[in-house]
Design an enzyme around this catalytic site. Structure first.
Site, PDB file in Angstrom:
ATOM      1  N   TRP A 127     -15.876  16.594  -2.289  1.00  0.00           N
ATOM      2  CA  TRP A 127     -15.283  17.790  -1.687  1.00  0.00           C
ATOM      3  C   TRP A 127     -16.370  18.566  -0.955  1.00  0.00           C
ATOM      4  CZ3 TRP A 127     -14.833  22.973  -4.462  1.00  0.00           C
ATOM      5  CH2 TRP A 127     -13.999  23.864  -3.760  1.00  0.00           C
ATOM      6  N   ALA A 210      -9.694  19.662 -10.927  1.00  0.00           N
ATOM      7  CA  ALA A 210      -8.883  20.451  -9.994  1.00  0.00           C
ATOM      8  C   ALA A 210      -7.431  19.999  -9.922  1.00  0.00           C
ATOM      9  CB  ALA A 210      -9.495  20.386  -8.590  1.00  0.00           C
ATOM     10  N   LYS A 243      -3.252  23.778  -8.194  1.00  0.00           N
ATOM     11  CA  LYS A 243      -2.353  22.679  -7.849  1.00  0.00           C
ATOM     12  C   LYS A 243      -1.298  22.455  -8.919  1.00  0.00           C
ATOM     13  CE  LYS A 243      -4.916  21.733  -4.184  1.00  0.00           C
ATOM     14  NZ  LYS A 243      -6.076  22.614  -4.364  1.00  0.00           N
TER      15      LYS A 243
END
Length: 394
Positions: A127, A210, A243
């Site tokens: 990322w 995440a 998320k």
């Protein structure tokens, strides 16, 4: 003060959002921005979240501060969600943060303070905010091989060969599941190999969690971090609820540190409280309170798990459908790896020039490295996306 300042380059994903918004084409497709979209193309508010918010609104009588590290009930709920019973609660320190990015930042700042000579090892690729934050903090970093572009899988031999160079006190940053941007995840055997390497070298794993629940399921996605926590004296964790709870704008995150019981745990908790105080004081509470209520209530928890599993299946279905459409469009299984990947993202092997062609000619928006957000696909868009990818990447 600003007369001679050159502003920094805009974030690539933020810039892509602006370009997409300005595109007048009705059939444009956003596969760049990392948000979940339903089959109708919407980013919904989960029903469990709405129910929890309604209950909070009815009973909440103050907006006063909670604590520097956030509500203990939220942190305990996050500990149970991420770590299960891998380690005793007495070995875990925790702090709420503004989103998963805030958690990553707090972990890295903690490392800089306590281990200023440590090198942070990150996967290649990773990322983009990982190296950006590390560089901003002035920390040393190195990469380890991860993705095999030829197969769409993981370069396990290269990864372990590179990580053989870690030193005691170095930090190995790992994606807990649904690797961003590749979609290629480690197996239990891989996690055990990393745990063994850390035992031998004294390196400390840092797991960025995440997307728990978006890959193989809530429990399966946490297997790797639990393997590390059960085997090692210290594990650093950044967890996000953006998320899996759909709480993107509420900025709900947490740092969890697995360490020794007693003095070590108390010291870690104190360090986290001090770091929060210096960076933003009290973490946001509303979204954290929503998560706490959902995870602490049997009915809300069951509703959320059912919704989350539905989202996971949508992404899984999108992957299978796109792989099949590309197989038909190309007459080959060149993109078959898409069906085996996990989570929101995969790299399709497009060059920056090909990404630009997809955007300019076909109205299909990807990040410049060819990362595709499969959660942005719809049944209507998949055939057109497959034809365009097959044409441009021929």
């Amino acid at each position: 003060m600003f007369e001679t300042v050159t502003p920094p380059e805009p974030d690539k994903i933020i810039r892509l959002m602006g370009m997409f918004a300005a595109d007048p084409r009705a059939d444009k497709v956003d596969l760049g921005v990392g948000v979940y979209r339903s089959p109708e193309g919407k980013t919904p508010v989960m029903a469990a979240v709405k129910a929890a918010e309604r209950a909070i609104w009815e009973r909440q009588e103050t907006k006063g501060y909670v604590a520097l590290t956030g509500d203990p009930g939220f942190l305990d709920a996050m500990r149970r969600l991420v770590l299960g019973d891998a380690v005793p609660a007495a070995r875990v320190a925790g702090a709420g943060t503004p989103g998963g990015t805030g958690a990553v930042r707090q972990v890295l700042e903690t490392v800089r303070r306590l281990r200023p000579d440590a090198t942070v090892w990150i996967s290649d690729p990773t990322w983009p905010n990982h190296p950006a934050i590390i560089d901003h903090l002035g920390q040393a970093r190195r990469t380890y091989r991860y993705y095999d572009a030829a197969t769409g899988g993981i370069d396990r031999d290269g990864m372990m060969a590179d990580l053989a160079g870690v030193a005691a006190g170095d930090v190995i940053l790992l994606h807990g599941c649904c690797h961003n941007p590749t979609g290629g995840d480690l197996t239990r055997g891989d996690w055990e190999a990393v745990a063994g390497l850390c035992q031998r070298t004294g390196a400390i794993p840092f797991v960025d969690m995440a997307y728990q629940g978006f890959g193989a399921g809530l429990e399966a996605d946490a297997e790797g971090v639990r393997v590390l926590a059960a085997a090692l004296p210290e594990v650093l964790i950044a967890a996000s609820c953006s998320k899996n709870f759909g709480l993107y704008r509420e900025r709900v995150g947490a740092v969890l540190i697995v360490t020794g019981e007693g003095r070590a745990q108390a010291a870690a908790q104190g360090v986290l409280a001090g770091m929060n105080r210096q960076n933003f004081a009290f973490p946001p509470d509303h979204g954290a309170r929503v998560v706490q209520d959902i995870l602490s209530d049997d009915a809300l928890g069951a509703m959320w798990r059912e919704e989350l599993e539905g989202m996971r299946r949508v992404m899984e279905g999108n992957r299978a459908a796109l792989a099949a459409a590309l197989r038909e469009a190309t007459g080959s299984d060149r993109f078959g790896f898409l069906g085996a990947h996990r989570g929101m993202f995969s790299l399709i092997g497009a060059s920056p020039a090909q990404v630009e062609t997809l955007r300019e000619t076909h109205g299909i928006y990807l990040v410049g490295d060819g990362r595709m957000n499969v959660a942005g696909l719809t049944a209507a868009a998949i055939p057109r996306v497959a034809r365009a990818v097959a044409e441009v990447l021929a």
